[in-house]
Design an enzyme around this catalytic site. Structure first.
Site, PDB file in Angstrom:
ATOM      1  N   SER A  24       0.839  -1.208   0.000  1.00 33.15           N
ATOM      2  CA  SER A  24       0.000   0.000   0.000  1.00 33.15           C
ATOM      3  C   SER A  24       0.876   1.262   0.000  1.00 33.15           C
ATOM      4  CB  SER A  24      -0.976   0.006   1.175  1.00 33.15           C
ATOM      5  OG  SER A  24      -0.296   0.222   2.376  1.00 33.15           O
ATOM      6  N   ASN A  25       1.992   1.212   0.703  1.00 33.05           N
ATOM      7  CA  ASN A  25       2.916   2.354   0.655  1.00 33.05           C
ATOM      8  C   ASN A  25       3.535   2.496  -0.736  1.00 33.05           C
ATOM      9  OD1 ASN A  25       3.361   3.898   3.267  1.00 33.05           O
ATOM     10  ND2 ASN A  25       3.405   1.780   4.014  1.00 33.05           N
ATOM     11  N   ILE A 100      16.928  -7.283   6.162  1.00 31.69           N
ATOM     12  CA  ILE A 100      17.881  -6.289   6.665  1.00 31.69           C
ATOM     13  C   ILE A 100      19.041  -6.176   5.677  1.00 31.69           C
ATOM     14  CG2 ILE A 100      19.460  -5.731   8.552  1.00 31.69           C
ATOM     15  CD1 ILE A 100      17.441  -7.077  10.427  1.00 31.69           C
ATOM     16  N   ASN A 115      13.199   4.709   5.155  1.00 30.01           N
ATOM     17  CA  ASN A 115      12.301   3.628   5.575  1.00 30.01           C
ATOM     18  C   ASN A 115      11.120   4.224   6.319  1.00 30.01           C
ATOM     19  OD1 ASN A 115      11.380   0.959   6.141  1.00 30.01           O
ATOM     20  ND2 ASN A 115      12.319   1.051   8.171  1.00 30.01           N
ATOM     21  N   HIS A 117       8.414   3.226   9.409  1.00 32.60           N
ATOM     22  CA  HIS A 117       8.210   2.243  10.477  1.00 32.60           C
ATOM     23  C   HIS A 117       6.971   2.633  11.283  1.00 32.60           C
ATOM     24  CE1 HIS A 117       9.374  -0.894  13.248  1.00 32.60           C
ATOM     25  NE2 HIS A 117       9.122  -0.066  14.249  1.00 32.60           N
ATOM     26  N   ASP A 153      16.099   0.162  12.252  1.00 32.37           N
ATOM     27  CA  ASP A 153      15.165   1.252  12.583  1.00 32.37           C
ATOM     28  C   ASP A 153      15.801   2.353  13.433  1.00 32.37           C
ATOM     29  OD1 ASP A 153      13.140  -0.139  11.239  1.00 32.37           O
ATOM     30  OD2 ASP A 153      12.593  -1.268  13.025  1.00 32.37           O
ATOM     31  N   GLU A 182       0.809   6.760   7.499  1.00 34.77           N
ATOM     32  CA  GLU A 182       2.038   6.436   6.769  1.00 34.77           C
ATOM     33  C   GLU A 182       1.945   6.991   5.355  1.00 34.77           C
ATOM     34  OE1 GLU A 182       3.406   2.368   6.914  1.00 34.77           O
ATOM     35  OE2 GLU A 182       2.522   2.059   8.880  1.00 34.77           O
TER      36      GLU A 182
END
Ligand code: GRF
Length: 197
Positions: A24-25, A100, A115, A117, A153, A182
């Protein structure tokens, strides 16, 4: 970002979005990148999951994609770096990417990997953020866009949105509400980092 200053003012920065799941992002970033005001243009999707729903979105918007399962991380990252170079990628947006990246990979794109989060970093790094936030009776949660460094993160925060947690919230309802934010802050964060250029 400093190294990018010299580039032409109105050309968009070629961007790769890395995904592992729903995307979705990814769709949100693609839509944003189609706007005139967007400093980025999504031209490549990298997925760590051959079955990621997000790949359907890449197809829908006609964006080339590659999948790498990261079974041999060193080899796969080498191949990814090749594609990034070939496509003149300047920015990487991680969006629900569950692998990662190695220190070596991050060094090669230092300061150019972002990123998102779903927590108020530095709180609740890693997985199962919503479960942990609710279990700890937190009153607030949110989402954070940050630069990626070699620690999980932990890179410099670019933008954060704080929202209230309701008593009736479950990890699912909280995740859903945060996801909407987001989709607002990722493009905003991109606008922010390019606003001085
Ligand atoms: C988002 O909540 C993101 O913050 C997290 O994973 C989720 C991915 O969602 N890292 P989507 O694949 O972008 O829909």
């Amino acid at each position: 970002m400093k190294k990018l200053i010299g580039l032409k003012k109105f050309s968009k920065f070629y961007t790769a979005v890395f995904i592992s799941g729903t995307g979705s992002n990814l769709e949100n970033l693609i839509k944003f990148s189609l706007l005139n005001k967007s400093p980025i243009k999504v031209i490549l999707v990298i997925s760590s999951n051959t079955k990621a729903k997000g790949l359907k979105l890449a197809k829908k918007y006609n964006i080339p994609f590659k999948t790498f399962r990261f079974i041999n991380k060193i080899k796969d990252e080498k191949k990814i770096l090749f594609y990034l170079k070939k496509n003149k990628i300047k920015i990487i947006c991680l969006a629900g990417f569950m692998k990662i990246l190695s220190e070596n990979f991050i060094k090669k794109f230092n300061g150019k990997i972002l990123n998102i989060h779903p927590s108020l970093l530095p709180k609740y790094k890693g997985l199962n953020t919503h479960e942990r936030t609710i279990k700890n009776n937190e009153k607030f949660s949110g989402c954070t866009v940050h630069y990626v460094n070699s620690k999980l993160d932990s890179g410099k925060i670019i933008l954060q949105k704080k929202i209230k947690i309701y008593k009736k919230d479950t990890p699912k309802t909280l995740a859903k509400r945060i996801l909407k934010h987001e989709h607002i802050i990722y493009p905003k964060a991109l606008m922010k980092i390019f606003s001085n250029h």
